[in-house]
Design a protein around this motif. Sequence first.
Motif, PDB file in Angstrom:
ATOM      1  N   LYS A 134       0.835  -1.197   0.000  1.00 17.86           N
ATOM      2  CA  LYS A 134       0.000   0.000   0.000  1.00 17.86           C
ATOM      3  C   LYS A 134       0.876   1.255   0.000  1.00 17.86           C
ATOM      4  O   LYS A 134       1.826   1.346   0.783  1.00 17.86           O
ATOM      5  N   GLY A 135       0.592   2.173  -0.874  1.00 18.06           N
ATOM      6  CA  GLY A 135       1.366   3.409  -0.955  1.00 18.06           C
ATOM      7  C   GLY A 135       2.495   3.359  -1.963  1.00 18.06           C
ATOM      8  O   GLY A 135       3.098   4.383  -2.274  1.00 18.06           O
ATOM      9  N   ASP A 136       2.774   2.160  -2.478  1.00 13.66           N
ATOM     10  CA  ASP A 136       3.831   2.049  -3.486  1.00 13.66           C
ATOM     11  C   ASP A 136       3.243   2.285  -4.889  1.00 13.66           C
ATOM     12  O   ASP A 136       2.041   2.186  -5.100  1.00 13.66           O
ATOM     13  N   ALA A 137       4.163   2.558  -5.809  1.00 11.06           N
ATOM     14  CA  ALA A 137       3.741   2.833  -7.186  1.00 11.06           C
ATOM     15  C   ALA A 137       4.248   1.759  -8.129  1.00 11.06           C
ATOM     16  O   ALA A 137       5.276   1.127  -7.886  1.00 11.06           O
ATOM     17  N   LEU A 138       3.489   1.562  -9.200  1.00 12.48           N
ATOM     18  CA  LEU A 138       3.955   0.762 -10.333  1.00 12.48           C
ATOM     19  C   LEU A 138       4.269   1.727 -11.474  1.00 12.48           C
ATOM     20  O   LEU A 138       3.598   2.755 -11.619  1.00 12.48           O
ATOM     21  N   THR A 139       5.272   1.393 -12.248  1.00 11.69           N
ATOM     22  CA  THR A 139       5.561   2.182 -13.444  1.00 11.69           C
ATOM     23  C   THR A 139       5.102   1.399 -14.669  1.00 11.69           C
ATOM     24  O   THR A 139       5.616   0.312 -14.939  1.00 11.69           O
ATOM     25  N   PHE A 140       4.104   1.939 -15.350  1.00 12.47           N
ATOM     26  CA  PHE A 140       3.590   1.292 -16.560  1.00 12.47           C
ATOM     27  C   PHE A 140       4.327   1.887 -17.761  1.00 12.47           C
ATOM     28  O   PHE A 140       4.205   3.084 -18.035  1.00 12.47           O
TER      29      PHE A 140
ATOM     30  N   THR B 208       0.293   5.157  -8.286  1.00 14.19           N
ATOM     31  CA  THR B 208       0.445   4.819  -6.867  1.00 14.19           C
ATOM     32  C   THR B 208      -0.872   4.264  -6.339  1.00 14.19           C
ATOM     33  O   THR B 208      -1.933   4.845  -6.583  1.00 14.19           O
ATOM     34  N   PHE B 209      -0.778   3.140  -5.652  1.00 20.27           N
ATOM     35  CA  PHE B 209      -1.967   2.476  -5.117  1.00 20.27           C
ATOM     36  C   PHE B 209      -1.988   2.672  -3.607  1.00 20.27           C
ATOM     37  O   PHE B 209      -1.094   2.211  -2.894  1.00 20.27           O
ATOM     38  N   LYS B 210      -2.998   3.347  -3.109  1.00 19.86           N
ATOM     39  CA  LYS B 210      -3.007   3.762  -1.700  1.00 19.86           C
ATOM     40  C   LYS B 210      -3.922   2.946  -0.804  1.00 19.86           C
ATOM     41  O   LYS B 210      -3.957   3.162   0.402  1.00 19.86           O
ATOM     42  N   GLU B 211      -4.690   2.053  -1.408  1.00 25.59           N
ATOM     43  CA  GLU B 211      -5.591   1.216  -0.608  1.00 25.59           C
ATOM     44  C   GLU B 211      -5.326  -0.250  -0.921  1.00 25.59           C
ATOM     45  O   GLU B 211      -5.095  -0.606  -2.068  1.00 25.59           O
ATOM     46  N   ALA B 212      -5.378  -1.093   0.128  1.00 26.51           N
ATOM     47  CA  ALA B 212      -5.168  -2.529  -0.081  1.00 26.51           C
ATOM     48  C   ALA B 212      -6.342  -3.130  -0.852  1.00 26.51           C
ATOM     49  O   ALA B 212      -7.470  -2.648  -0.763  1.00 26.51           O
ATOM     50  N   GLY B 213      -6.044  -4.153  -1.622  1.00 20.53           N
ATOM     51  CA  GLY B 213      -7.098  -4.839  -2.368  1.00 20.53           C
ATOM     52  C   GLY B 213      -6.585  -5.354  -3.693  1.00 20.53           C
ATOM     53  O   GLY B 213      -5.430  -5.114  -4.059  1.00 20.53           O
ATOM     54  N   ASP B 214      -7.437  -6.085  -4.405  1.00 20.70           N
ATOM     55  CA  ASP B 214      -7.091  -6.602  -5.730  1.00 20.70           C
ATOM     56  C   ASP B 214      -7.691  -5.666  -6.783  1.00 20.70           C
ATOM     57  O   ASP B 214      -8.907  -5.483  -6.831  1.00 20.70           O
ATOM     58  N   ILE B 215      -6.830  -5.105  -7.593  1.00 19.39           N
ATOM     59  CA  ILE B 215      -7.275  -4.118  -8.579  1.00 19.39           C
ATOM     60  C   ILE B 215      -6.964  -4.644  -9.972  1.00 19.39           C
ATOM     61  O   ILE B 215      -5.810  -4.919 -10.298  1.00 19.39           O
ATOM     62  N   GLN B 216      -8.000  -4.795 -10.786  1.00 20.71           N
ATOM     63  CA  GLN B 216      -7.768  -5.266 -12.150  1.00 20.71           C
ATOM     64  C   GLN B 216      -7.420  -4.085 -13.049  1.00 20.71           C
ATOM     65  O   GLN B 216      -8.126  -3.079 -13.073  1.00 20.71           O
ATOM     66  N   VAL B 217      -6.307  -4.230 -13.744  1.00 22.31           N
ATOM     67  CA  VAL B 217      -5.889  -3.213 -14.711  1.00 22.31           C
ATOM     68  C   VAL B 217      -6.068  -3.797 -16.106  1.00 22.31           C
ATOM     69  O   VAL B 217      -5.665  -4.943 -16.366  1.00 22.31           O
ATOM     70  N   ILE B 218      -6.697  -3.018 -16.977  1.00 21.59           N
ATOM     71  CA  ILE B 218      -6.931  -3.477 -18.346  1.00 21.59           C
ATOM     72  C   ILE B 218      -6.472  -2.399 -19.329  1.00 21.59           C
ATOM     73  O   ILE B 218      -6.239  -1.256 -18.941  1.00 21.59           O
TER      74      ILE B 218
END
Lengths: 361, 106
Positions: free
Chosen positions: B42-48, B81-91
């Motif tokens: 939580k709070g970390d970012a992914l680089t797309f 950056t994803f700030k909340e826990a959970g499973d997030i589908q990216v499309i």
Amino acid sequence: MPGLFPRRSNLFGTVVVAASLGAVGFASIGLGAVVVGETRRVDLGQKAAPGIDSIKSQYKRPATIPFPKENPYTPEKAALGKKLYFDTRLSVSMAQSCASCHSPGFGWGDGLAVGVGHGMAKLGRHSPTIVNAAWGAIFMWDGRLATLEEQALGPIEAAGEMNMPLDKLMDRLASINEYKPLFAAAFPGEGMNAKTLAKAIATYERTVVSERAPFDAWIEGNEKAISEEAKRGFAVFNGKAMCSACHEGWNFTNDGFQDIGLPSKDIGRGEFVPGVVKMQHAFKTPGLREIERRSPYMHDGSLDTLEAVVEHYDHGGIDRPSRSDLMKPLGLSAQEKADLVAFMKTLTSNLSPTAVPVIPR
Amino acid sequence: MHKTITFALVILTGLSAGALAANQMVYQKGRVFSSESVSIKKGDALTFVNDDSIPHNLMSATKGSEFNLGSQAPGTSTDVTFKEAGDIQVICAIHPRMKMMVKVTD
């Protein structure tokens, strides 16, 4: 499907501030659960253009038809599905079958600009071919149905198309004696219901595959299989005209959604993804197999010939925010345009005739 | 020196320095995500990174974590950056075969 996407998009609404950190890049802050930072350029390095052999290798025909594990192929299912596909009693009027709009005689379309539904009323879009539907990732021009099984039921139920409520249809089919043993053989212990009906039709549709065309022989090494003009067209298709950015692979589609700038009010995929600019006026990229037999062209049937289609892409269509970034004036020469059309005609196979099945009574 | 600047900025702004950390990268070459599933804190970012030859349009319709990168040109990258826990589908809105899951943990 409509529930998958937010009707009113707050996609950017949760992103509040992007704080610049100068040359290092950007970090973002926000009150929402997801924070989108600035987009930066990255160096991907110089890539050599792929050679012709490498490009050709991407167009090899698959050896087998993919069937989903939830609905594997059986000959009984496909045979039942074929009878259902050609049975006009699937429509409330008992006058229209799946084959009315997706006819083997017209490259599995109907040869009309837009389809004709219940009461012979014109529909809003061109009837798409079902050729090679087995490889589809998503269905309908606007992608509103996720599987071929769902697609099979969609037009039956749609008020504007076959207008047949499924419970009424199953009652009607149950009253036709010769259907009972066919369902029993195809779906032991499952019976006659909308689910088995959909599975049977989808299984039959998956068997409708474009046959070998001159293009396939060329891909497999026969240099005499297509003309020099068509070979040049293939190079333009994959190069200057960038057609293969969307019409890729042996079936010539990646099933992507693009606004190609046609002057139509229909927002297509945008109805289901309202907050995404690039999905407004976007329609699913159709495959190009048997394309010569499938005129008129485009989602609205607005272009009569392949020459007109090439002219549209050369022009680039209407420049609007939703238009695909891949659409732009191409500056094709008359020779290049003619070569592209010659190439597309090599995708026509010698489709063997489809026998209409004897319909259960 | 670099670390000092980062530290100072974090202190000054009271924010995470998402782009400065070594983010996990997700690539899109050939109309395929480089990972089907990525786990981050939580709070970390992914680089797309769009290392493909054509534009993509990454987004999520996962409730509470909706986002939309819009048209992402080839040769560009975007931090998310994803700030909340959970499973997030990216499309990818354009390419229906492109689907991945971001698993955000506490």
